[in-house]
Scaffold this motif. Sequence first.
Motif, PDB file in Angstrom:
ATOM      1  N   TRP A  83       0.804  -1.222   0.000  1.00 34.34           N
ATOM      2  CA  TRP A  83       0.000   0.000   0.000  1.00 34.34           C
ATOM      3  C   TRP A  83       0.834   1.267   0.000  1.00 34.34           C
ATOM      4  O   TRP A  83       0.470   2.255  -0.638  1.00 34.34           O
ATOM      5  N   GLU A  84       1.944   1.287   0.718  1.00 34.55           N
ATOM      6  CA  GLU A  84       2.809   2.479   0.745  1.00 34.55           C
ATOM      7  C   GLU A  84       3.365   2.772  -0.643  1.00 34.55           C
ATOM      8  O   GLU A  84       3.377   3.918  -1.095  1.00 34.55           O
ATOM      9  N   THR A  85       3.839   1.738  -1.320  1.00 33.24           N
ATOM     10  CA  THR A  85       4.381   1.902  -2.674  1.00 33.24           C
ATOM     11  C   THR A  85       3.293   2.366  -3.622  1.00 33.24           C
ATOM     12  O   THR A  85       3.505   3.282  -4.434  1.00 33.24           O
ATOM     13  N   ALA A  86       2.130   1.749  -3.527  1.00 34.32           N
ATOM     14  CA  ALA A  86       1.012   2.140  -4.388  1.00 34.32           C
ATOM     15  C   ALA A  86       0.641   3.592  -4.144  1.00 34.32           C
ATOM     16  O   ALA A  86       0.447   4.367  -5.094  1.00 34.32           O
ATOM     17  N   ARG A  87       0.584   3.985  -2.873  1.00 38.87           N
ATOM     18  CA  ARG A  87       0.236   5.368  -2.540  1.00 38.87           C
ATOM     19  C   ARG A  87       1.241   6.333  -3.156  1.00 38.87           C
ATOM     20  O   ARG A  87       0.873   7.372  -3.705  1.00 38.87           O
ATOM     21  N   GLU A  88       2.501   6.007  -3.049  1.00 36.02           N
ATOM     22  CA  GLU A  88       3.563   6.857  -3.599  1.00 36.02           C
ATOM     23  C   GLU A  88       3.403   7.032  -5.117  1.00 36.02           C
ATOM     24  O   GLU A  88       3.530   8.140  -5.639  1.00 36.02           O
ATOM     25  N   MET A  89       3.117   5.945  -5.820  1.00 37.86           N
ATOM     26  CA  MET A  89       2.957   6.007  -7.283  1.00 37.86           C
ATOM     27  C   MET A  89       1.709   6.800  -7.668  1.00 37.86           C
ATOM     28  O   MET A  89       1.751   7.647  -8.571  1.00 37.86           O
ATOM     29  N   PHE A  90       0.598   6.541  -6.992  1.00 38.73           N
ATOM     30  CA  PHE A  90      -0.632   7.290  -7.290  1.00 38.73           C
ATOM     31  C   PHE A  90      -0.433   8.781  -6.995  1.00 38.73           C
ATOM     32  O   PHE A  90      -0.931   9.635  -7.729  1.00 38.73           O
ATOM     33  N   ALA A  91       0.284   9.091  -5.929  1.00 38.67           N
ATOM     34  CA  ALA A  91       0.547  10.494  -5.582  1.00 38.67           C
ATOM     35  C   ALA A  91       1.376  11.175  -6.668  1.00 38.67           C
ATOM     36  O   ALA A  91       1.139  12.346  -6.995  1.00 38.67           O
ATOM     37  N   LYS A  92       2.340  10.462  -7.229  1.00 31.59           N
ATOM     38  CA  LYS A  92       3.146  11.035  -8.315  1.00 31.59           C
ATOM     39  C   LYS A  92       2.282  11.342  -9.533  1.00 31.59           C
ATOM     40  O   LYS A  92       2.421  12.399 -10.153  1.00 31.59           O
ATOM     41  N   VAL A  93       1.393  10.422  -9.862  1.00 33.73           N
ATOM     42  CA  VAL A  93       0.512  10.652 -11.010  1.00 33.73           C
ATOM     43  C   VAL A  93      -0.394  11.845 -10.738  1.00 33.73           C
ATOM     44  O   VAL A  93      -0.549  12.735 -11.580  1.00 33.73           O
ATOM     45  N   GLN A  94      -0.977  11.877  -9.547  1.00 35.10           N
ATOM     46  CA  GLN A  94      -1.906  12.966  -9.250  1.00 35.10           C
ATOM     47  C   GLN A  94      -1.202  14.317  -9.182  1.00 35.10           C
ATOM     48  O   GLN A  94      -1.756  15.330  -9.603  1.00 35.10           O
ATOM     49  N   ALA A  95       0.015  14.341  -8.700  1.00 33.34           N
ATOM     50  CA  ALA A  95       0.755  15.606  -8.639  1.00 33.34           C
ATOM     51  C   ALA A  95       1.017  16.142 -10.045  1.00 33.34           C
ATOM     52  O   ALA A  95       0.909  17.353 -10.287  1.00 33.34           O
TER      53      ALA A  95
END
Length: 172
Positions: free
Chosen positions: A70-82
């Motif tokens: 989940w931490e890795t997924a959150r990091e990747m989704f955050a990069k896309v959203q940013a």
Amino acid sequence: MGDSGAAAQILEGLDSDDPLVLSAAARMHLQLGGIPAAERLFVRVEGMVDKDDKLTLMNRALYAVAAGKWETAREMFAKVQAAHPEHLAAGNNLALCDLYLGQPQSMLNGLQGLMSEAPAAAGTSEELVFNYCTGLDLHYDGARLRDAKAKKLVEVATWAGDGFDTASFKLT
């Protein structure tokens, strides 16, 4: 209809060099629990596009979700959203990662932000509204819960048409 395994085989059978087609096949494999097959296709896609491309980041994030990271997924989704604030799937999935990481308030804040910044798009996404209302269910109860959902229903009604599934609000 509904045979995802056959659909994934057809997509793969196209022997395509289109990263979108390969990503679609890999994502179908993820939905079917075929993590090794999905990984093989995702690696192939990463060889075709930039490592910081939106497609690559979303693929990595979805793979991480399937693997329970989940931490890795959150990091990747955050990069896309940013990089792409209009990308509702990234924002919605980012919020779900927050929920799975035990941060329901962050989930609510993220989804509320999406709905405030892009009400015509986010406010008409049944999945996003459903997840927001799930967050409300976890955060409030009684009259406050009903009031929060009623307020969101009025906001969404401004943007959504008659075809919007009000079951997304989980009113019962």
